[in-house]
Design a protein around this motif. Structure first.
Motif, PDB file in Angstrom:
ATOM      1  N   TYR A 319       0.831  -1.204   0.000  1.00  0.00           N
ATOM      2  CA  TYR A 319       0.000   0.000   0.000  1.00  0.00           C
ATOM      3  C   TYR A 319       0.870   1.261   0.000  1.00  0.00           C
ATOM      4  CZ  TYR A 319      -3.839  -3.189   1.008  1.00  0.00           C
ATOM      5  OH  TYR A 319      -4.767  -4.203   0.930  1.00  0.00           O
ATOM      6  N   GLY A 320       2.104   1.108  -0.464  1.00  0.00           N
ATOM      7  CA  GLY A 320       2.965   2.262  -0.658  1.00  0.00           C
ATOM      8  C   GLY A 320       3.823   2.653   0.515  1.00  0.00           C
ATOM      9  N   LYS A 321       3.719   1.964   1.636  1.00  0.00           N
ATOM     10  CA  LYS A 321       4.456   2.339   2.840  1.00  0.00           C
ATOM     11  C   LYS A 321       5.555   1.327   3.117  1.00  0.00           C
ATOM     12  CE  LYS A 321       5.069   4.722   6.708  1.00  0.00           C
ATOM     13  NZ  LYS A 321       5.586   6.105   6.678  1.00  0.00           N
ATOM     14  N   MET A 322       6.746   1.819   3.434  1.00  0.00           N
ATOM     15  CA  MET A 322       7.875   0.936   3.713  1.00  0.00           C
ATOM     16  C   MET A 322       7.812   0.399   5.143  1.00  0.00           C
ATOM     17  SD  MET A 322       9.415   0.507   0.897  1.00  0.00           S
ATOM     18  CE  MET A 322      10.735  -0.498   1.573  1.00  0.00           C
ATOM     19  N   VAL A 323       6.776  -0.400   5.366  1.00  0.00           N
ATOM     20  CA  VAL A 323       6.646  -1.184   6.598  1.00  0.00           C
ATOM     21  C   VAL A 323       6.287  -2.602   6.176  1.00  0.00           C
ATOM     22  CG1 VAL A 323       5.944   0.765   8.048  1.00  0.00           C
ATOM     23  CG2 VAL A 323       4.186  -0.584   6.872  1.00  0.00           C
ATOM     24  N   VAL A 373       3.894   8.579  -2.487  1.00  0.00           N
ATOM     25  CA  VAL A 373       4.787   7.546  -3.012  1.00  0.00           C
ATOM     26  C   VAL A 373       6.184   8.120  -3.247  1.00  0.00           C
ATOM     27  CG1 VAL A 373       5.238   6.038  -4.989  1.00  0.00           C
ATOM     28  CG2 VAL A 373       2.935   6.165  -4.005  1.00  0.00           C
ATOM     29  N   ALA A 374       6.246   9.289  -3.874  1.00  0.00           N
ATOM     30  CA  ALA A 374       7.546   9.919  -4.149  1.00  0.00           C
ATOM     31  C   ALA A 374       8.299  10.180  -2.849  1.00  0.00           C
ATOM     32  CB  ALA A 374       7.346  11.221  -4.920  1.00  0.00           C
ATOM     33  N   ASN A 375       7.608  10.638  -1.840  1.00  0.00           N
ATOM     34  CA  ASN A 375       8.236  10.931  -0.556  1.00  0.00           C
ATOM     35  C   ASN A 375       8.743   9.659   0.110  1.00  0.00           C
ATOM     36  OD1 ASN A 375       8.854  13.034   1.439  1.00  0.00           O
ATOM     37  ND2 ASN A 375       7.398  11.947   2.747  1.00  0.00           N
ATOM     38  N   GLU A 376       7.961   8.587   0.000  1.00  0.00           N
ATOM     39  CA  GLU A 376       8.374   7.312   0.587  1.00  0.00           C
ATOM     40  C   GLU A 376       9.609   6.759  -0.132  1.00  0.00           C
ATOM     41  OE1 GLU A 376       7.487   4.681   3.805  1.00  0.00           O
ATOM     42  OE2 GLU A 376       6.787   6.681   3.238  1.00  0.00           O
ATOM     43  N   LEU A 377       9.623   6.881  -1.445  1.00  0.00           N
ATOM     44  CA  LEU A 377      10.788   6.435  -2.211  1.00  0.00           C
ATOM     45  C   LEU A 377      12.027   7.254  -1.845  1.00  0.00           C
ATOM     46  CD1 LEU A 377       9.172   5.887  -5.723  1.00  0.00           C
ATOM     47  CD2 LEU A 377       9.992   4.113  -4.157  1.00  0.00           C
ATOM     48  N   LEU A 405       6.690   7.418 -12.453  1.00  0.00           N
ATOM     49  CA  LEU A 405       7.303   7.998 -11.258  1.00  0.00           C
ATOM     50  C   LEU A 405       8.498   7.147 -10.808  1.00  0.00           C
ATOM     51  CD1 LEU A 405       7.140  10.191  -9.057  1.00  0.00           C
ATOM     52  CD2 LEU A 405       5.545   8.698  -7.815  1.00  0.00           C
ATOM     53  N   MET A 406       8.352   5.833 -10.882  1.00  0.00           N
ATOM     54  CA  MET A 406       9.460   4.953 -10.524  1.00  0.00           C
ATOM     55  C   MET A 406      10.626   5.148 -11.485  1.00  0.00           C
ATOM     56  SD  MET A 406      10.631   2.717  -8.417  1.00  0.00           S
ATOM     57  CE  MET A 406       9.202   2.095  -7.506  1.00  0.00           C
ATOM     58  N   MET A 407      10.343   5.307 -12.768  1.00  0.00           N
ATOM     59  CA  MET A 407      11.382   5.583 -13.763  1.00  0.00           C
ATOM     60  C   MET A 407      12.181   6.824 -13.366  1.00  0.00           C
ATOM     61  SD  MET A 407      10.777   6.763 -17.740  1.00  0.00           S
ATOM     62  CE  MET A 407      10.118   8.383 -17.245  1.00  0.00           C
ATOM     63  N   GLN A 408      11.503   7.838 -12.909  1.00  0.00           N
ATOM     64  CA  GLN A 408      12.177   9.071 -12.502  1.00  0.00           C
ATOM     65  C   GLN A 408      12.989   8.860 -11.229  1.00  0.00           C
ATOM     66  OE1 GLN A 408       8.613  11.411 -12.315  1.00  0.00           O
ATOM     67  NE2 GLN A 408       8.696  12.021 -14.466  1.00  0.00           N
ATOM     68  N   PHE A 409      12.485   8.033 -10.335  1.00  0.00           N
ATOM     69  CA  PHE A 409      13.193   7.781  -9.080  1.00  0.00           C
ATOM     70  C   PHE A 409      14.533   7.086  -9.314  1.00  0.00           C
ATOM     71  CE2 PHE A 409      13.957   4.652  -5.595  1.00  0.00           C
ATOM     72  CZ  PHE A 409      14.385   5.557  -4.641  1.00  0.00           C
ATOM     73  N   TRP A 410      14.622   6.267 -10.329  1.00  0.00           N
ATOM     74  CA  TRP A 410      15.881   5.566 -10.602  1.00  0.00           C
ATOM     75  C   TRP A 410      17.031   6.528 -10.898  1.00  0.00           C
ATOM     76  CZ3 TRP A 410      13.226   1.690 -14.462  1.00  0.00           C
ATOM     77  CH2 TRP A 410      12.627   0.664 -13.744  1.00  0.00           C
ATOM     78  N   ARG A 411      16.720   7.736 -11.325  1.00  0.00           N
ATOM     79  CA  ARG A 411      17.752   8.668 -11.787  1.00  0.00           C
ATOM     80  C   ARG A 411      18.328   9.510 -10.640  1.00  0.00           C
ATOM     81  NH1 ARG A 411      14.569  10.747 -17.261  1.00  0.00           N
ATOM     82  NH2 ARG A 411      14.591   8.701 -18.310  1.00  0.00           N
ATOM     83  N   GLU A 412      19.524  10.028 -10.872  1.00  0.00           N
ATOM     84  CA  GLU A 412      20.192  10.842  -9.846  1.00  0.00           C
ATOM     85  C   GLU A 412      19.457  12.137  -9.570  1.00  0.00           C
ATOM     86  OE1 GLU A 412      24.282  11.640 -10.528  1.00  0.00           O
ATOM     87  OE2 GLU A 412      24.948   9.626  -9.950  1.00  0.00           O
ATOM     88  N   ASP A 413      18.812  12.700 -10.590  1.00  0.00           N
ATOM     89  CA  ASP A 413      18.204  14.022 -10.429  1.00  0.00           C
ATOM     90  C   ASP A 413      16.777  13.967  -9.885  1.00  0.00           C
ATOM     91  OD1 ASP A 413      16.898  12.963 -12.617  1.00  0.00           O
ATOM     92  OD2 ASP A 413      17.394  14.585 -14.007  1.00  0.00           O
ATOM     93  N   PHE A 414      16.380  12.830  -9.335  1.00  0.00           N
ATOM     94  CA  PHE A 414      15.021  12.709  -8.788  1.00  0.00           C
ATOM     95  C   PHE A 414      14.806  13.681  -7.640  1.00  0.00           C
ATOM     96  CE2 PHE A 414      12.202  10.832  -5.549  1.00  0.00           C
ATOM     97  CZ  PHE A 414      11.023  10.771  -6.285  1.00  0.00           C
ATOM     98  N   GLU A 415      13.683  14.363  -7.670  1.00  0.00           N
ATOM     99  CA  GLU A 415      13.283  15.249  -6.580  1.00  0.00           C
ATOM    100  C   GLU A 415      11.822  14.996  -6.249  1.00  0.00           C
ATOM    101  OE1 GLU A 415      13.955  19.263  -7.716  1.00  0.00           O
ATOM    102  OE2 GLU A 415      16.149  19.116  -7.655  1.00  0.00           O
ATOM    103  N   VAL A 416      11.505  15.085  -4.971  1.00  0.00           N
ATOM    104  CA  VAL A 416      10.116  14.923  -4.542  1.00  0.00           C
ATOM    105  C   VAL A 416       9.332  16.162  -4.929  1.00  0.00           C
ATOM    106  CG1 VAL A 416       8.567  14.585  -2.580  1.00  0.00           C
ATOM    107  CG2 VAL A 416      10.798  13.437  -2.634  1.00  0.00           C
TER     108      VAL A 416
END
Length: 681
Positions: A319-323, A373-377, A405-416
């Motif tokens: 459900y999107g939470k890292m627990v 999701v972005a914040n959790e990532l 959004l996950m594609m963007q997270f893989w990159r160095e320049d990802f920002e929330v």
């Protein structure tokens, strides 16, 4: 000064066609040129070259030799593939998700390749970037150009376009069948956490034996070795560990009583054996292990012994939470990110689609908003747990917003970013008109989904409605005392108390979802065809599988209340509520079948998890159960009571003048009466 390189219908792509990956890269780029440019031109070529003098990594170099030749060089076949896709994306303007969102650039006579220095591999923060195409039941029965093989090739292509380099290509037998084609596209292979080393499940090979490692260690080892031998010539991240058949603790398949330490000892022994087997076949082989389910408890107790160079993979809760995830009634919500350790390699397995038979999203867009999701990532990145990031993609099509959004997270320049920023970027990329209204509709979707629990991530996905509805009907007809396996939501209540709690949970959300559905329909009507078709598939269907099944669940509870009410016409009212519930669910089937984009008309045919059609049939059983009790064994008393003229109803010279109406016809006729046309729903 080098002349411009003009891409036209006469531009050819050349490569070493004996290399599978290069051949596929050339095929893709040739196709993309053909669907972008329309005019003839001077003959020239783009050469895809595997260059042994370059570093053996994923980088590539695009150079223009002259106006007749452009070359893509890389030290690896995957790097060449990335180079070809960079030309497709940056020069031809083919989007990563063009296939799934039916979004191609408008054809143009020519395209000019001017500045090859801009064609570079993005800077990736995540080393291993992948998808687990899991619970792929819709994909199994949907064909593209008359072939499911073509479907899987498009999945691999999309993943590569996003910058992915590793895939678990399906679940169970699919993963075994699809490995070869995934490798031919340039991808590394990873494994399901329930299938160590990608080996066949023990019970599939030995169905007549107990799946007990204690009894059959040599048979297990033989399966592992066979899998290693089959894959050792490919790029593989070898997943090690040990779970039982059906993705559950191994001791449930044993008749031996274990202490906690003994259970951990078995797993540690298996891990050591598997690790040594991999290293014998490939001393540089990279292993991973999923710290998942029962392994989390062993890890927290300090009982898990994992070699230092094995990537530890942790999962969100679906459900999107890292627990830690809820399993049946147990929801400890153990914090995952606290286990970040800079001295070892760690990764995550993150769900944008999930299947838990409780409240997850399988057919619909994740109900958690993208900023969350972005914040959790980003927390994962801060914890240093993103050396390997695998994303559970489900069936791809309903989940594009979060895959992007996950594609963007893989990159160095990802920002929330905020929801508004994420949605504006998404909508402005894929829609041509009414962008503000469309972005607002996406936001309204996240605002309308509702919580079943006290935590932000505890929001109901569409599986909640149908699974709960079928459980209610089964419990009602069987006259049992409790809804099965619902204690995770209701606690230890009797059936009546459970129904009351569910009714209280959902009642205030039926109208907001109906309002959202109406808002979506009105917007769809005003959009031009391309935007309308895209919004229909990307968002409207997600809204529909919430709005209509939620209404059906509410009506089913209303049917129960009416059935036991001390009022006139209580059985008829119950029958009609059940009828309206089935009608609501049928609107989901109609939305799928009447898809304005014919390509997707049968995409949801194999909806065998949420199973909307089964739920309609179950409501039909309930409806007839109510009718048999209330209308009598000949099912003709309601016709006499409500539909016949009094002068006919009281004359019994002919006890029947026609066969009893079927349930649908009777419901239609009853609802046509003023007496019943205001029935709930």
């Amino acid at each position: 000064m080098t002349e411009k390189f003009l891409i036209s219908k006469d531009t050819s792509v050349v490569t070493d066609y004996t290399n599978d990956v290069l051949r596929n890269a050339a095929r893709i780029l040739t196709r993309d040129i053909a669907q972008t440019v329309t005019a003839q031109g001077d003959k020239n070529e783009i050469a895809l070259i595997l260059d042994s003098d370059r570093d053996q990594d994923e980088t590539f170099l695009v150079t223009q030799v002259d106006d007749k030749r452009v070359e893509v060089h890389s030290g690896t076949a995957r790097g060449v593939m990335y180079g070809a896709l960079a030309i497709s994306k940056q020069v031809l303007k083919i989007d990563e998700f063009w296939f799934w969102l039916d979004k191609l650039p408008k054809p143009t006579p020519y395209v000019t390749l001017q500045d090859t220095t801009q064609l570079r591999l993005p800077r990736y923060h995540v080393k291993y970037r992948g998808w687990f195409v899991n619970d792929e039941l819709l994909l199994n029965h949907w064909e593209y150009r008359e072939s499911t093989k073509n479907v899987w090739e498009m999945i691999y292509e999309t993943l590569l376009r996003c910058g992915g380099n590793i895939v678990i290509p399906g679940t169970d037998t699919n993963a075994h069948l699809n490995r070869s084609d995934a490798v031919k596209m340039g991808l590394m292979i990873a494994h399901h956490h329930a299938e160590p080393l990608g080996a066949e499940m023990f019970s599939r090979v030995y169905p007549d034996l107990d799946a007990s490692y204690l009894k059959h260690p040599d048979l297990f080892k033989a399966l592992w070795q066979k899998s290693i031998d089959e894959q050792k010539d490919n790029d593989v991240i070898w997943n090690i560990g040990f779970r039982g058949q059906g993705d559950r603790p191994f001791w449930l398949d044993d008749d031996h009583e274990y202490t906690l330490a003994e259970k951990a000892a078995v797993i540690n022994k298996v891990i050591k054996i598997q690790y040594d087997m991999v290293k014998k076949a490939d001393p540089n082989g990279q292993c991973s292990i999923n710290i998942y389910g029962e392994l989390t408890g062993f890890y927290n107790a300090g009982l898990l012994d994992v070699p230092k160079d094995v990537i530890q993979i942790w999962a969100d809760n679906g459900y999107g939470k890292m627990v830690s995830r809820r399993q049946m009634n147990d929801d400890p919500r153990s914090e995952i990110l606290k286990n970040g350790d800079p001295s070892i390699s760690q990764g995550i397995y993150y769900h944008v689609a999930f299947h838990d038979l409780q409240a997850s999203n399988f057919l619909a867009l994740l109900q958690i908003d993208p900023h969350y999701v972005a914040n959790e990532l980003n927390k994962v990145r801060v914890a240093g747990m993103d050396d390997m990031v695998m994303c559970n993609t489900g069936n791809i099509k309903p989940h594009i917003l979060f895959l992007r959004l996950m594609m963007q997270f893989w990159r160095e320049d990802f920002e929330v970013q905020s929801n508004a920023e994420i949605l504006a970027d998404y909508v402005n990329t894929y829609y041509e008109t009414n962008q503000t209204e469309i972005a607002a509709l996406y936001q309204a979707y996240f605002d309308t989904t509702f919580n079943y629990g006290k935590h932000t991530d505890q929001k109901a996905g569409e599986e909640f409605y149908t699974y709960t509805l079928r459980k209610i009907i089964a419990t009602w007809i069987a006259q049992k005392q409790k809804l099965p396996e619902m204690e995770w939501l209701t606690g230890d209540k009797k059936f009546i108390g459970q129904l009351a709690q569910i009714d209280e949970l959902i009642s205030d959300h039926v109208k907001p979802f109906a309002k959202l559905a109406n808002q979506a329909r009105l917007l769809l009507e005003k959009l031009p065809a391309e935007d309308r078709h895209r919004l229909y598939n990307d968002l409207w269907l997600s809204i529909a599988v919430h709005a209509y099944p939620l209404k059906a669940l509410k009506l089913t509870i209303d049917a129960f209340d009416a059935f036991f009410a001390d009022t006139d016409d209580y059985y008829v009212n119950s029958f009609l509520c059940a009828s309206k519930a089935a009608e609501a669910l049928d609107q989901v089937l109609q939305a799928w079948q009447n898809n304005p984009t014919k390509k997707w008309a049968h995409f949801y045919d194999n909806d065998c998890y949420t199973n909307t059609s089964l739920t309609i049939e179950t409501l039909g059983t309930l409806r007839n159960y109510i009718r048999i009790i209330g209308d009598g064994p000949d099912e003709d008393q309601w016709e006499r009571q409500y539909l016949m003229a009094k002068s006919d109803a009281k004359i019994m010279l002919l006890s029947n003048t026609h066969k009893a109406y079927d349930d649908d016809e009777l419901a239609t006729r009853l609802l046509g009466l003023n007496k019943f046309n205001q029935t709930k729903g």
